[in-house]
Scaffold this motif. Structure first.
Motif, short mmCIF file in Angstrom:
data_model
loop_
_atom_site.label_atom_id
_atom_site.label_comp_id
_atom_site.label_asym_id
_atom_site.label_seq_id
_atom_site.Cartn_x
_atom_site.Cartn_y
_atom_site.Cartn_z
N ARG A 166 0.53 -1.23 -0.04
CA ARG A 166 0.04 0.24 -0.06
C ARG A 166 0.95 1.44 -0.17
NH1 ARG A 166 -3.43 -3.76 -1.83
NH2 ARG A 166 -5.53 -3.76 -0.56
N GLN A 167 1.91 1.54 0.79
CA GLN A 167 2.67 2.75 0.46
C GLN A 167 4.19 1.83 1.47
OE1 GLN A 167 1.59 5.41 3.81
NE2 GLN A 167 3.10 7.10 3.23
N LYS A 168 5.07 2.50 1.01
CA LYS A 168 6.65 2.43 1.68
C LYS A 168 7.03 4.19 2.12
CE LYS A 168 8.63 -1.40 -0.12
NZ LYS A 168 10.09 -1.81 -0.47
N LEU A 169 7.17 4.33 3.79
CA LEU A 169 7.64 5.16 4.47
C LEU A 169 9.03 5.82 4.88
CD1 LEU A 169 6.06 8.84 5.16
CD2 LEU A 169 6.49 7.49 7.10
N ASP A 170 9.31 6.68 4.07
CA ASP A 170 10.73 6.57 4.66
C ASP A 170 11.00 7.03 6.18
OD1 ASP A 170 11.80 6.06 2.05
OD2 ASP A 170 12.45 8.15 2.11
N VAL A 171 11.43 6.07 6.90
CA VAL A 171 11.92 6.60 8.31
C VAL A 171 13.51 7.21 9.26
CG1 VAL A 171 9.92 5.67 9.21
CG2 VAL A 171 11.89 4.69 9.46
N HIS A 172 13.63 7.49 9.46
CA HIS A 172 14.98 7.53 10.32
C HIS A 172 15.60 7.83 11.13
CE1 HIS A 172 13.20 10.64 7.75
NE2 HIS A 172 13.61 10.15 6.67
N TYR A 173 16.77 6.46 11.62
CA TYR A 173 17.04 5.83 9.95
C TYR A 173 17.18 3.99 10.46
CZ TYR A 173 18.63 10.13 7.79
OH TYR A 173 17.86 10.96 8.00
N GLN A 174 17.18 3.26 10.47
CA GLN A 174 17.32 1.80 10.50
C GLN A 174 15.97 1.23 11.59
OE1 GLN A 174 20.65 3.26 9.67
NE2 GLN A 174 19.97 1.96 7.52
N PRO A 175 14.80 1.65 11.14
CA PRO A 175 14.04 0.39 12.11
C PRO A 175 13.88 -0.60 12.67
CG PRO A 175 13.07 1.50 10.13
CD PRO A 175 14.69 1.21 9.67
N GLY A 176 13.91 -0.60 13.80
CA GLY A 176 13.71 -2.41 14.51
C GLY A 176 12.52 -2.61 14.54
N HIS A 177 11.68 -2.29 15.59
CA HIS A 177 10.78 -2.67 16.29
C HIS A 177 9.62 -1.30 15.69
CE1 HIS A 177 9.92 -5.77 19.10
NE2 HIS A 177 11.12 -6.03 19.11
N ASN A 178 8.66 -2.21 15.25
CA ASN A 178 7.14 -0.69 15.12
C ASN A 178 6.33 -1.33 15.72
OD1 ASN A 178 6.19 -2.99 12.94
ND2 ASN A 178 5.60 -1.36 11.81
N HIS A 179 5.35 -0.35 16.79
CA HIS A 179 4.02 -0.89 17.50
C HIS A 179 3.32 0.00 16.92
CE1 HIS A 179 2.77 -2.62 20.86
NE2 HIS A 179 1.70 -2.01 20.85
N ALA A 180 1.95 -0.52 16.36
CA ALA A 180 0.67 0.31 16.52
C ALA A 180 -0.30 0.48 17.93
CB ALA A 180 0.06 -0.02 15.19
N SER A 181 -0.70 1.40 17.76
CA SER A 181 -2.20 1.47 19.40
C SER A 181 -2.26 -0.08 19.04
CB SER A 181 -2.30 2.12 18.96
OG SER A 181 -2.59 3.21 18.27
N LEU A 182 -2.37 -0.12 20.60
CA LEU A 182 -3.56 -1.11 20.52
C LEU A 182 -3.15 -3.01 19.85
CD1 LEU A 182 -4.49 0.84 22.30
CD2 LEU A 182 -6.55 -0.58 22.89
N THR A 183 -2.03 -3.02 19.47
CA THR A 183 -1.80 -3.90 18.00
C THR A 183 -1.94 -5.54 18.38
OG1 THR A 183 -0.86 -4.20 15.99
CG2 THR A 183 0.71 -3.86 18.11
N GLU A 184 -1.47 -5.08 19.88
CA GLU A 184 -1.06 -6.81 20.02
C GLU A 184 -2.33 -7.32 21.37
OE1 GLU A 184 2.51 -6.45 23.08
OE2 GLU A 184 2.87 -6.12 21.51
N SER A 185 -3.49 -6.75 21.25
CA SER A 185 -5.01 -7.06 21.42
C SER A 185 -6.02 -6.73 20.49
CB SER A 185 -5.20 -6.12 23.19
OG SER A 185 -5.54 -4.95 22.35
#
Ligand code: RUQ
Ligand code: CUA
Ligand code: CA
Length: 628
Positions: free
Chosen positions: A412-431
């Motif tokens: 759907r999309q690629k977004l540049d982040v700064h730089y070399q991301p490890g984890h990412n985490h969305a709100s309430l994502t594990e539930s």
């Protein structure tokens, strides 16, 4: 493969042209790598515009909608942030020592640290909040210590660490996740690095006899409930929404002892554990124990009834369960793919009706260095691409259709982040409540995005709005070593106390000691001598201590117990003895204690070091030490 790349490039160009300030800011970031700080200052003004345009400016005095709990990596602590403001609210010492609160110094903290109080370091990676029926229940937060093979529990009502357990028979606890359903009975945690069994000097030179284990800690008692020996090694893990299955990645199926050896195989695996089968064997007494540990150990190596090994490409890292409970997603790291494993096929796999790879229903190619995937609850995954310094948003069902030969685009999309991301985490994502509002990306390098601060640089936590069709970068937050991971929970899911309860178990042992000494902590200040041990009980009410002096003899072992009688919110006192390395926090209605040796005769002042009153500077007293 090449048409993916075409799609990507088109997608990238289209977004670049269509996007608002944020995408152009990302472009400038690239330029500022060459152009230096000029680019960086342009960036920050663009960020400010974007933030207000997106309406996420949390004004002074306004509260955030989410709590974020950040691991502090090799600082050993946990940090509490407000999201979306990204304001740091608190630090919770766990595996570190902390001067401000006296963590590692007070008797209460040293009792919790137990035998491991001798370690002054820790390496916390994975903070996770206890759940009931797949929803955060706000009771506890659990976190691993890779450095000293421990698991800690933090009570979220007081935001203090209340239990720490060292896991036997393994080295370096890395991946940690919680049972989601029916509730968090177990904390699942992975021993990462294989060792001889027993590790007492045998088998030093026979790596083929090294093993590691998958561990379950009882979330209430914090005892290790059982351990399962596996082939290879274990990296990250996650549990399903039935309560039966847990998956874990293995990057070292080769059981290599060097980097090159761990990269030999084109595929490593995801190992799946059948928790019900394991529990049945443990209650039937069908296990062994190892060394001096009494923890039940089961054999989960290939061919065992407790495990299945699903081959996945190469050196996988993160493992993430989709919030609808359908899939485990394994992130390829050395492969540009993630692997989608259908959880509803696992019963058939354990019945040997299908082959391990038959559980794989998709393997989309996303970009270079996929490490972790998080979810918006609307069917999309967000995967960090470490090498590409991007987050890829992709649609899970479309990726499955593509795997089945349909001509659909899943990216759907690629977004540049700064730089070399490890984890990412969305709100309430594990539930089950994954709400797709915010995405935090924990980038391992900040490079040019902040004022330089010497050779050691901060990392960069980025906040991304994922509520719309497109990801929008909202905020950069420099951060100190090293948020591996974080968890976002709705503010109403956490209920912190405002003052301590006098019967709190956190200091119950100290209260019991006072009782045995016949001291009423709420009423009096008193010195009790017991041979060369002296217990000094004092109250504190802003701005005075109950004792403005006490007298001991050189060589006495002195325990000072302070009870803060103030009932006012936010009225914390401190207790520090000058030149004695003694310091602690005493919150409203809390009792805290510290033990030290009065090894030097003379006058030694003590003072309050948490600002409490206009006369805070005067909140002092003298310890008078008579020469031996
Ligand atoms: S790890 S950068 Cu310690 Cu969770 Cu993946
Ligand atoms: Cu009490 Cu400052
Ligand atoms: Ca490997």
């Amino acid at each position: 493969m090449s048409d993916h790349q075409d799609t990507l490039q088109n997608l990238g160009r289209r977004l670049f042209l269509r996007n608002t300030a944020m995408t152009s800011a990302a472009g400038v970031a690239g330029a500022s790598l060459i152009g230096g700080l000029g680019g960086a200052s342009l960036l920050s003004s663009r960020h400010a515009e974007a933030a207000s345009a997106n309406g996420v400016n949390i004004a002074p005095g306004e509260l955030d909608e989410y709590y974020g709990f950040w691991s502090g990596g090799h600082s050993g602590e946990v940090r509490v942030l407000g999201v979306p403001s990204m304001r740091e609210l608190m630090r919770i010492p766990v595996f570190n020592t902390d001067s401000a609160t006296g963590w590692g110094i007070t008797n209460e903290s040293r009792r919790i640290l137990g035998d491991s109080a001798r370690f002054l370091n820790g390496d916390s990676h994975h903070p996770h909040i206890s759940m009931t029926d797949g929803r955060y229940d706000g009771k506890y937060l659990f976190i691993n210590d890779k450095a000293n093979t421990r698991v800690a529990r933090i009570r979220l009502d007081v935001m203090k660490t209340d239990r720490i357990t060292t896991i036997p028979n393994v080295q370096a606890i890395h991946g940690l996740r919680l049972q989601k359903v029916p509730h968090t009975k177990y904390v699942f945690c992975n021993g990462e690095l294989p060792i001889p069994q027993v590790n007492d000097g045998r088998d030093l030179d026979s790596p083929e006899d090294y093993w590691t284990m998958f561990n379950a800690v009882d979330a209430e008692s914090m005892d290790v409930a059982w351990q399962v020996i596996v082939d290879g090694n274990l990296d990250n893990t996650d549990a399903d929404y039935t309560g039966r299955f847990v998956g874990a990645t293995c990057y070292n199926s080769e059981k290599g002892m060097t980097l090159a050896e761990t990269m030999r195989n084109e595929r490593d695996w995801v190992v799946v554990f059948d928790v019900e089968a394991i529990e049945a064997a443990v209650s039937a007494g069908d296990y062994k124990t190892l060394g001096d540990s009494s923890v039940p150990v089961l054999d989960g190596r290939k061919g065992s009834a407790f495990t299945r090994y699903i081959p996945v490409p190469k050196n996988p890292h993160g493992l993430n369960t989709t919030p609808d409970g359908k899939y485990f997603i394994a992130n390829g790291k050395l492969s540009p793919t993630v692997t989608i494993i259908a959880i509803d096929k696992l019963p058939d796999l354990f019945n040997d009706n299908i082959e391990p790879r038959d559980t794989v229903v998709g393997e989309p190619e996303l970009g270079l260095g996929p490490l972790h995937t998080t979810f918006d609850g609307r069917g999309n995954g967000y995967t960090t691409l470490f090498i590409d310094s991007q987050v890829a948003k992709w649609n899970i069902e479309d990726a499955i259709r593509h795997y089945n030969g349909e001509d659909v685009t899943y990216l759907r999309q690629k977004l540049d982040v700064h730089y070399q991301p490890g984890h990412n985490h969305a709100s309430l994502t594990e539930s089950r409540d994954a709400d797709g509002k915010w995405l935090v990306v924990l980038s391992k390098f900040s490079k040019d995005r902040f004022l330089p601060v010497g050779p050691l640089r901060p990392e960069n936590d980025q906040l991304i709005d994922i509520s719309g069709e497109e990801m929008k970068l909202i905020h950069d937050g420099p951060t100190y070593a090293e948020p591996h991971d974080c968890i976002l929970v709705r503010a109403d899911q956490i209920n912190p106390l405002k003052v301590w309860q006098r019967d709190d178990p956190f200091f119950a042992d100290t209260v019991a000691m006072a009782k045995a000494d016949g001291v009423n902590l709420e009423q009096e200040s008193k010195v009790i001598r017991d041979g060369n041990k002296v217990r000094v009980y004092m109250t504190s009410i802003a701005p005075t201590f109950g004792l403005t002096e006490f007298r001991v003899k050189q060589g006495d072992e002195v325990t000072v117990v302070v009870t803060n009688l103030d009932r006012v919110e936010d009225l914390t006192h401190g207790f520090c003895v000058v030149n004695h390395g003694v310091q602690m926090e005493i919150g409203p209605q809390q009792t805290a204690s510290v033990t030290f040796t009065a090894d030097r005769a003379g006058v030694h002042w003590y003072y309050c070091n948490w600002f409490c009153h206009a006369m805070h500077m005067e909140m002092t007293g003298r310890m008078l030490v008579e020469p031996a």
